[in-house]
Design a protein around this motif. Structure first.
Motif, PDB file in Angstrom:
ATOM      1  N   GLN A   9       0.809  -1.218   0.000  1.00 25.92           N
ATOM      2  CA  GLN A   9       0.000   0.000   0.000  1.00 25.92           C
ATOM      3  C   GLN A   9       0.849   1.277   0.000  1.00 25.92           C
ATOM      4  OE1 GLN A   9      -2.663  -0.503   3.357  1.00 25.92           O
ATOM      5  NE2 GLN A   9      -3.790  -2.124   2.326  1.00 25.92           N
ATOM      6  N   VAL A  33       1.334  -3.893  -3.669  1.00 23.03           N
ATOM      7  CA  VAL A  33       0.109  -4.434  -3.096  1.00 23.03           C
ATOM      8  C   VAL A  33      -0.876  -3.284  -2.917  1.00 23.03           C
ATOM      9  CG1 VAL A  33      -0.908  -5.665  -1.151  1.00 23.03           C
ATOM     10  CG2 VAL A  33       1.395  -6.275  -1.938  1.00 23.03           C
ATOM     11  N   GLU A  34      -2.008  -3.387  -3.599  1.00 24.91           N
ATOM     12  CA  GLU A  34      -3.037  -2.352  -3.552  1.00 24.91           C
ATOM     13  C   GLU A  34      -3.788  -2.372  -2.226  1.00 24.91           C
ATOM     14  OE1 GLU A  34      -5.221  -3.405  -7.139  1.00 24.91           O
ATOM     15  OE2 GLU A  34      -4.116  -1.872  -8.242  1.00 24.91           O
ATOM     16  N   PRO A  35      -4.423  -1.253  -1.860  1.00 24.17           N
ATOM     17  CA  PRO A  35      -4.601  -0.060  -2.669  1.00 24.17           C
ATOM     18  C   PRO A  35      -3.355   0.823  -2.673  1.00 24.17           C
ATOM     19  CG  PRO A  35      -5.706   0.228  -0.565  1.00 24.17           C
ATOM     20  CD  PRO A  35      -5.173  -1.176  -0.589  1.00 24.17           C
ATOM     21  N   TRP A  61      -0.652  -6.499  -7.130  1.00 30.02           N
ATOM     22  CA  TRP A  61      -1.545  -7.422  -6.432  1.00 30.02           C
ATOM     23  C   TRP A  61      -2.753  -6.651  -5.919  1.00 30.02           C
ATOM     24  CZ3 TRP A  61      -0.066 -12.501  -6.459  1.00 30.02           C
ATOM     25  CH2 TRP A  61       1.255 -12.755  -6.844  1.00 30.02           C
ATOM     26  N   PRO A  62      -3.962  -7.232  -5.990  1.00 32.60           N
ATOM     27  CA  PRO A  62      -5.164  -6.505  -5.586  1.00 32.60           C
ATOM     28  C   PRO A  62      -5.259  -6.238  -4.085  1.00 32.60           C
ATOM     29  CG  PRO A  62      -5.720  -8.764  -6.153  1.00 32.60           C
ATOM     30  CD  PRO A  62      -4.275  -8.566  -6.520  1.00 32.60           C
ATOM     31  N   ASP A  63      -4.581  -7.063  -3.272  1.00 29.45           N
ATOM     32  CA  ASP A  63      -4.613  -6.869  -1.822  1.00 29.45           C
ATOM     33  C   ASP A  63      -3.576  -7.778  -1.176  1.00 29.45           C
ATOM     34  OD1 ASP A  63      -5.779  -9.500  -1.748  1.00 29.45           O
ATOM     35  OD2 ASP A  63      -7.779  -8.623  -1.869  1.00 29.45           O
ATOM     36  N   TRP A  64      -3.413  -7.620   0.151  1.00 30.02           N
ATOM     37  CA  TRP A  64      -2.409  -8.407   0.875  1.00 30.02           C
ATOM     38  C   TRP A  64      -2.725  -9.902   0.800  1.00 30.02           C
ATOM     39  CZ3 TRP A  64       2.307  -8.626   2.392  1.00 30.02           C
ATOM     40  CH2 TRP A  64       2.702  -9.625   3.279  1.00 30.02           C
TER      41      TRP A  64
END
Length: 155
Positions: A9, A33-35, A61-64
């Motif tokens: 993030q 890693v998003e957001p 990556w969309p999230d952790w």
């Protein structure tokens, strides 16, 4: 002998652009890693990476949770935090065939759940002045990546 740099993030485009340039110079893969606190289409990200950005080996990556599911296949992780006890110089960063260097966001670091789950994998960089809380994210990435290369130089 892969090096993976993970920014969880990230909030500041300049830091991400600079980290990307460091990764390219060292032959490392940059994982975001998003957001994210900015758009990857932002010209300022590309400007921080200069004309190199298009050559950066970048994975988003969309999230952790999505990144964490892939983590075992990437290599041995080391998490960087000002709250860690073990100094990164004492960690065998150059030993694993594939190493994953994980950094948190600029304003808050890594989430407490990550600290709890991976507590034995955390390392810190010494900060000798009581006036400094932490190093700049892209500076820390550079120090970490080049410590891996330094340690591997002797193998």
């Amino acid at each position: 002998m892969a090096i993976h740099v993970v920014l969880v993030q990230p909030e500041i485009h300049w830091n991400t652009g600079n980290a990307g340039r460091t990764c390219l110079a060292a032959g490392a893969t940059l994982h975001l890693v998003e957001p994210l606190g900015f758009s990857l289409d932002d010209r300022r990200v590309r400007r921080a990476g200069l004309d190199y950005w298009e050559h950066v080996d970048l994975k988003v990556w969309p999230d952790w949770a999505a990144f964490e599911a892939a983590l075992p296949s990437l290599g041995e992780p080391f998490f960087f935090s000002t709250k860690a006890q073990r100094v990164f110089w004492d960690a065998p960063l150059g030993d694993p065939a594939d190493v994953v260097l994980v950094f948190g966001r600029e304003t808050g670091g890594l989430h407490s759940d990550i600290h709890e789950k991976y507590r034995d994998r955390f390392v810190t960089m010494p900060i000798l002045s009581s006036h400094v809380r932490s190093l700049n994210l892209s500076t820390a990435v550079g120090i970490g990546v080049y410590e891996v290369l330094r340690q591997r130089r002797n193998t």
